[in-house]
Design an enzyme around this catalytic site. Structure first.
Site, PDB file in Angstrom:
ATOM      1  N   LYS A   1       4.329   2.404  -2.057  1.00  0.00           N
ATOM      2  CA  LYS A   1       4.276   1.422  -0.964  1.00  0.00           C
ATOM      3  C   LYS A   1       4.831   0.100  -1.491  1.00  0.00           C
ATOM      4  O   LYS A   1       4.386  -0.387  -2.536  1.00  0.00           O
ATOM      5  CB  LYS A   1       2.828   1.256  -0.506  1.00  0.00           C
ATOM      6  CG  LYS A   1       2.636   0.282   0.642  1.00  0.00           C
ATOM      7  CD  LYS A   1       1.187   0.306   1.125  1.00  0.00           C
ATOM      8  CE  LYS A   1       0.955  -0.764   2.187  1.00  0.00           C
ATOM      9  NZ  LYS A   1      -0.461  -0.824   2.606  1.00  0.00           N
TER      10      LYS A   1
ATOM     11  N   GLY B   1      10.999  -4.353   3.433  1.00  0.00           N
ATOM     12  CA  GLY B   1      10.643  -3.131   2.715  1.00  0.00           C
ATOM     13  C   GLY B   1       9.804  -3.360   1.474  1.00  0.00           C
ATOM     14  O   GLY B   1       9.546  -2.428   0.713  1.00  0.00           O
TER      15      GLY B   1
ATOM     16  N   ASP C   1      -1.873   3.043  14.470  1.00  0.00           N
ATOM     17  CA  ASP C   1      -1.100   3.520  13.309  1.00  0.00           C
ATOM     18  C   ASP C   1      -1.882   3.330  12.012  1.00  0.00           C
ATOM     19  O   ASP C   1      -1.438   3.802  10.959  1.00  0.00           O
ATOM     20  CB  ASP C   1       0.260   2.814  13.224  1.00  0.00           C
ATOM     21  CG  ASP C   1       0.136   1.302  13.266  1.00  0.00           C
ATOM     22  OD1 ASP C   1      -0.407   0.783  14.266  1.00  0.00           O
ATOM     23  OD2 ASP C   1       0.549   0.642  12.308  1.00  0.00           O
TER      24      ASP C   1
ATOM     25  N   ASP D   1      -4.631   1.436   4.871  1.00  0.00           N
ATOM     26  CA  ASP D   1      -3.916   0.183   5.113  1.00  0.00           C
ATOM     27  C   ASP D   1      -4.823  -1.046   5.046  1.00  0.00           C
ATOM     28  O   ASP D   1      -5.172  -1.655   6.059  1.00  0.00           O
ATOM     29  CB  ASP D   1      -3.147   0.231   6.446  1.00  0.00           C
ATOM     30  CG  ASP D   1      -1.799   0.932   6.268  1.00  0.00           C
ATOM     31  OD1 ASP D   1      -1.492   1.344   5.121  1.00  0.00           O
ATOM     32  OD2 ASP D   1      -1.047   1.071   7.250  1.00  0.00           O
TER      33      ASP D   1
ATOM     34  N   GLY E   1       8.006   1.545   6.972  1.00  0.00           N
ATOM     35  CA  GLY E   1       9.064   0.546   6.815  1.00  0.00           C
ATOM     36  C   GLY E   1       9.199   0.059   5.390  1.00  0.00           C
ATOM     37  O   GLY E   1      10.152  -0.667   5.056  1.00  0.00           O
TER      38      GLY E   1
HETATM   39  P1  AMP Z   1       0.917  -2.654   8.640  1.00  0.00           P
HETATM   40  O1  AMP Z   1       0.530  -3.837   9.456  1.00  0.00           O
HETATM   41  O2  AMP Z   1       1.032  -2.923   7.175  1.00  0.00           O
HETATM   42  O3  AMP Z   1       0.050  -1.448   8.933  1.00  0.00           O
HETATM   43  O4  AMP Z   1       2.416  -2.269   9.066  1.00  0.00           O
HETATM   44  C1  AMP Z   1       2.814  -2.075  10.401  1.00  0.00           C
HETATM   45  C2  AMP Z   1       4.244  -1.610  10.419  1.00  0.00           C
HETATM   46  O5  AMP Z   1       5.101  -2.612   9.866  1.00  0.00           O
HETATM   47  C3  AMP Z   1       4.528  -0.358   9.614  1.00  0.00           C
HETATM   48  O6  AMP Z   1       5.526   0.358  10.286  1.00  0.00           O
HETATM   49  C4  AMP Z   1       5.035  -0.900   8.309  1.00  0.00           C
HETATM   50  O7  AMP Z   1       5.840   0.024   7.608  1.00  0.00           O
HETATM   51  C5  AMP Z   1       5.835  -2.089   8.773  1.00  0.00           C
HETATM   52  N1  AMP Z   1       5.959  -3.124   7.733  1.00  0.00           N
HETATM   53  C6  AMP Z   1       4.991  -3.959   7.281  1.00  0.00           C
HETATM   54  N2  AMP Z   1       5.480  -4.788   6.338  1.00  0.00           N
HETATM   55  C7  AMP Z   1       6.778  -4.462   6.170  1.00  0.00           C
HETATM   56  C8  AMP Z   1       7.832  -4.958   5.340  1.00  0.00           C
HETATM   57  N3  AMP Z   1       7.643  -5.949   4.475  1.00  0.00           N
HETATM   58  N4  AMP Z   1       9.054  -4.390   5.467  1.00  0.00           N
HETATM   59  C9  AMP Z   1       9.273  -3.389   6.342  1.00  0.00           C
HETATM   60  N5  AMP Z   1       8.335  -2.894   7.142  1.00  0.00           N
HETATM   61  C10 AMP Z   1       7.100  -3.410   7.067  1.00  0.00           C
HETATM   62 MG    MG Z   2      -0.165   0.343   8.728  1.00  0.00          MG
END
Ligand code: AMP
Ligand code: MG
Length: 474
Positions: free
Chosen positions: A110, A123, A246, A256, A89
């Site tokens: 990222k 994003g 994930d 992550d 995302g």
């Molecule tokens: P994470 O908790 O960082 O592993 O992210 C979990 C999901 O949320 C993944 O699909 C990320 O790409 C999405 N995600 C986290 N933060 C953002 C953000 N600021 N904008 C868009 N997608 C996000």
């Molecule tokens: Mg993640």
């Protein structure tokens, strides 16, 4: 020559449905924070860190030659609940390179802008988590733990908005053996898309487990790497914080770094993430959760086998045997931490009794182990009689070892990225002062070396410095 990356892209050649081709979204005013020259050399990347155009490329404003930017699709269980549609995302895979040792490595930005998988997100990433991931992932590498790496960080010159208000934005360039997650397999299983599921298996097998011939053999390979990874985390007092499927890689790398931390005082139930009220991803629960995550992967691989009843039986056994494998790695890791070159019967009890004393006395995890070979361990305890009794048993066991001090110095780091130091580093960086960041990076590049000039970084937090939680507002 601003940035030359010898791309050799393979994920981009996978069928439609694995990803969405999309470029990073340009930012207002890119400024380079750090470029990891040593890693760049390993990757065959040439860069001119004095050229302002480098920051433009690492922020996604200009696309390096040979890149084929895309956002990867994946799903995942988050805190036990299934989300069929996650995906990058806020990340763009630029492509892959073959490193100096012949390994294929992903180069990913990222925080580089929205994608079709952003859902409600912007994003973006803010500076704090980018620096945290930079420091902690590079420290993990120096500590000998499989991990994604940090190639570069840039400020975007734009604000991002989080619960706490407007914050400086940043982009991390991440390097990984791949970004294939348990959730990538779940994405196709959830859609009953067996053709793509098989294509993903073929790709993953060839990239990470070329010696495996069947889904079962690959599963066994992943189990081996993830079991070792969890034992290595435990040996450092590391808590990942968000072990969703994930965030569990097929390569066996740590990925992550969000609300992660290394424990100061030892307590097995320690949790850091502000969103983990149940303690699902507490220190001691990581060994259970990884088995659960691997069971999800096993479920994805069953449809790829010719005899599914037999596969269920075989995979169930592999998953059920995983706790014993984690325990075996853990025994080895902790044996070395108390100076034993190899674990024998009875050593687990010796380790566990020490940990019980540490828990009872709230002893500092890192410093207590380091002091066993390199200091005055007795000072770490309040119940000195209990420690003395343990110490006598330990000394008796050490009689059979040739050089326990050397074993301990290689197993117990002198310095780790303590949470309060990371927070202080981030606070300074927000004020434009990167000296604490540079200093942490220097200290953590050789974490097993005793260096008095970094003694302050080994000090546990004062009560007012203690970080109780790290927030997911990444
Ligand atoms: P994470 O908790 O960082 O592993 O992210 C979990 C999901 O949320 C993944 O699909 C990320 O790409 C999405 N995600 C986290 N933060 C953002 C953000 N600021 N904008 C868009 N997608 C996000
Ligand atoms: Mg993640």
């Amino acid at each position: 020559m601003t940035l030359q990356i010898p791309f050799d892209n393979s994920y981009a050649a996978l069928p439609e449905g694995f990803f969405t081709r999309i470029n990073p979204k340009p930012v207002a005013a890119p400024r380079l924070i750090h470029f990891n020259e040593a890693l760049a050399r390993d990757l065959g990347i040439e860069a001119d860190a004095s050229d302002p155009a480098l920051a433009e490329m690492l922020a996604g404003n200009r696309i390096p030659d040979g890149a084929d930017p895309l956002a990867q699709a994946y799903a995942g269980h988050q805190f036990g609940g299934f989300s069929p549609q996650l995906g990058d995302g806020r990340a763009n895979l630029l492509g892959e390179v073959i490193d100096a040792s012949g390994r294929r490595r992903d180069i990913q930005l990222k925080g580089s802008g929205p994608t079709p998988y952003s859902r409600m997100g912007d994003g973006r990433a803010w500076l704090g988590p980018v620096l945290r991931e930079y420091v902690v992932s590079e420290a993990m590498h120096a500590l000998g733990v499989p991990t994604t790496r940090a190639l570069a960080a840039v400020e975007t010159g734009e604000k991002v908005f989080r619960e706490t208000g407007a914050l400086p934005g940043a982009v991390l360039t991440r390097v990984a053996d791949s970004h294939i997650r348990v959730g990538t397999f779940q994405f196709f299983l959830a859609r009953r898309d067996l053709d793509r599921l098989r294509a993903l298996f073929d790709y993953t097998r060839a990239r990470h487990y070329p010696q495996a011939e069947t889904p079962g053999e690959m599963l066994a390979g992943v189990i081996g790497r993830q079991a070792r990874l969890i034992a290595l985390w435990e040996g450092l007092g590391f808590i990942h914080g968000v072990m969703n499927t994930d965030n569990t890689t097929l390569s066996g790398e740590t990925i992550d770094y969000g609300p992660c931390a290394y424990m100061d005082r030892y307590h097995p139930q320690t949790v850091f993430s502000s969103i983990d009220a149940q303690g699902r991803y507490s220190y001691a629960n990581q060994a259970h959760v990884i088995v659960w995550n691997i069971a999800q992967l096993a479920t994805c691989l069953v449809p790829l086998t010719p005899d599914q009843d037999l596969a269920v039986e075989e995979f169930t056994k592999l998953v059920h045997d995983m706790p014993a494998l984690i325990a075996k790695y853990r025994s080895e890791v902790f044996a070395r931490k108390i100076g034993l070159s190899a674990a024998q019967d009875g050593d687990d009890a010796l380790v566990d009794d020490l940990l019980a004393l540490m828990q009872q006395d709230g002893a500092d995890f890192t410093n207590t182990f380091r002091s066993l070979g390199d200091g005055a361990p007795r000072d770490q305890f309040t119940d000195r009689d209990a420690f003395d009794a343990w110490h006598a048993r330990w000394q008796a066991r050490l009689k059979h070892e040739t050089d326990p001090e050397a074993v301990m110095r290689a197993a117990n780091p002198y310095v780790i990225p303590r949470n309060h130091r990371i927070e202080q580093m981030i606070a300074a960086a927000r004020d434009g002062d990167y000296a604490p960041f540079d200093r942490l990076m220097t200290a953590l590049a050789s974490p097993y070396e005793t260096r008095d000039e970094f003694a302050d970084l080994t000090r546990p937090p004062l009560p007012e410095e203690r970080v109780q939680q790290t927030f997911c507002g990444t």
